[in-house]
Structures are given as structure tokens and as C-alpha cells.
Design a protein around this motif. Structure first.
Motif, PDB file in Angstrom:
ATOM      1  N   THR A  55      47.179  27.610 -56.425  1.00  0.00           N
ATOM      2  CA  THR A  55      46.205  28.832 -55.968  1.00  0.00           C
ATOM      3  C   THR A  55      47.072  29.121 -54.587  1.00  0.00           C
ATOM      4  O   THR A  55      47.565  28.433 -54.056  1.00  0.00           O
ATOM      5  N   LYS A  56      46.956  30.488 -54.418  1.00  0.00           N
ATOM      6  CA  LYS A  56      47.188  31.017 -53.202  1.00  0.00           C
ATOM      7  C   LYS A  56      46.138  32.182 -52.662  1.00  0.00           C
ATOM      8  O   LYS A  56      45.850  32.847 -53.466  1.00  0.00           O
ATOM      9  N   LEU A  57      46.101  32.208 -51.494  1.00  0.00           N
ATOM     10  CA  LEU A  57      45.031  32.942 -50.940  1.00  0.00           C
ATOM     11  C   LEU A  57      45.914  33.618 -49.657  1.00  0.00           C
ATOM     12  O   LEU A  57      46.487  32.788 -48.694  1.00  0.00           O
ATOM     13  N   VAL A  58      45.956  35.044 -49.431  1.00  0.00           N
ATOM     14  CA  VAL A  58      46.507  35.623 -48.360  1.00  0.00           C
ATOM     15  C   VAL A  58      45.457  36.435 -48.050  1.00  0.00           C
ATOM     16  O   VAL A  58      44.539  37.198 -48.616  1.00  0.00           O
ATOM     17  N   GLY A  59      44.948  36.579 -46.662  1.00  0.00           N
ATOM     18  CA  GLY A  59      44.155  37.479 -45.731  1.00  0.00           C
ATOM     19  C   GLY A  59      44.576  37.702 -44.496  1.00  0.00           C
ATOM     20  O   GLY A  59      45.584  37.180 -43.819  1.00  0.00           O
ATOM     21  N   LYS A  60      43.941  38.646 -44.153  1.00  0.00           N
ATOM     22  CA  LYS A  60      44.162  39.232 -42.665  1.00  0.00           C
ATOM     23  C   LYS A  60      43.944  38.188 -41.497  1.00  0.00           C
ATOM     24  O   LYS A  60      43.146  37.161 -41.624  1.00  0.00           O
ATOM     25  N   VAL A  61      44.785  38.307 -40.670  1.00  0.00           N
ATOM     26  CA  VAL A  61      44.645  37.390 -39.435  1.00  0.00           C
ATOM     27  C   VAL A  61      43.624  37.384 -38.708  1.00  0.00           C
ATOM     28  O   VAL A  61      43.227  38.602 -38.450  1.00  0.00           O
ATOM     29  N   GLY A  62      42.607  36.378 -38.431  1.00  0.00           N
ATOM     30  CA  GLY A  62      41.461  36.645 -37.639  1.00  0.00           C
ATOM     31  C   GLY A  62      41.001  35.189 -37.809  1.00  0.00           C
ATOM     32  O   GLY A  62      41.595  34.029 -37.856  1.00  0.00           O
ATOM     33  N   ARG A  63      39.583  35.190 -37.629  1.00  0.00           N
ATOM     34  CA  ARG A  63      38.757  33.821 -37.753  1.00  0.00           C
ATOM     35  C   ARG A  63      38.610  33.344 -39.218  1.00  0.00           C
ATOM     36  O   ARG A  63      38.067  34.338 -39.943  1.00  0.00           O
TER      37      ARG A  63
END
Length: 74
Positions: A55-63
Motif C-alpha cells: 500500500t502507498k499513501l501520499v499526502g500534503k505535508v502537514g500534521r
């Protein structure tokens, strides 16, 4: 995954990294190409070191709060 895989999960390897967002992923997240993002990868491996799932999850940098709980299913 455990219930549907013909083999049993022996271990899980998870990696969290800062990656450059590219192409469709950048567009979907509303980011510029090459902008930093959080990448979380998880690989499920059987007793013979054969990968069962990835599995791969990519998200905006943040908390982010990442919580994992693994329990062996028999």
C-alpha cells in the motif's frame, strides 16, 4: 488481506518518508509538481519473504497521526 491471501502474513514493513509529488498525484492534491509530500508505504510479507500486498499513501505535508495496530489472525 490476511483472510483473502492464500498465504499468511509473517511481517509488515512500513516506511514513512518525505517525497516529491509528481504528475497526476500533484494535480489531484492541488500541489505543484515537485512539491514535498508525505509518503507512507506498507508491505505485507509471508514467511518465505514473498510480498503479499503493498500500500502507498501520499499526502500534503502537514500534521499527520499515523497509528498502526497489527494482530495476527488465525
Amino acid at each position: 488481506i490476511q483472510e483473502r491471501a492464500p498465504r499468511k502474513i509473517a511481517k509488515v514493513i512500513q516506511t514513512i518518508d518525505i517525497v516529491k509529488t509528481k504528475g497526476d498525484t500533484a494535480s489531484y492534491l492541488g500541489m505543484k509538481d515537485g512539491a514535498p509530500s508525505v509518503g507512507i508505504y506498507r508491505m505485507f510479507i509471508d514467511a518465505e519473504d514473498v510480498p503479499l500486498a503493498f500500500t502507498k499513501l501520499v499526502g500534503k505535508v502537514g500534521r499527520y497521526k499515523v497509528q498502526n495496530e497489527f494482530e495476527r489472525v488465525r
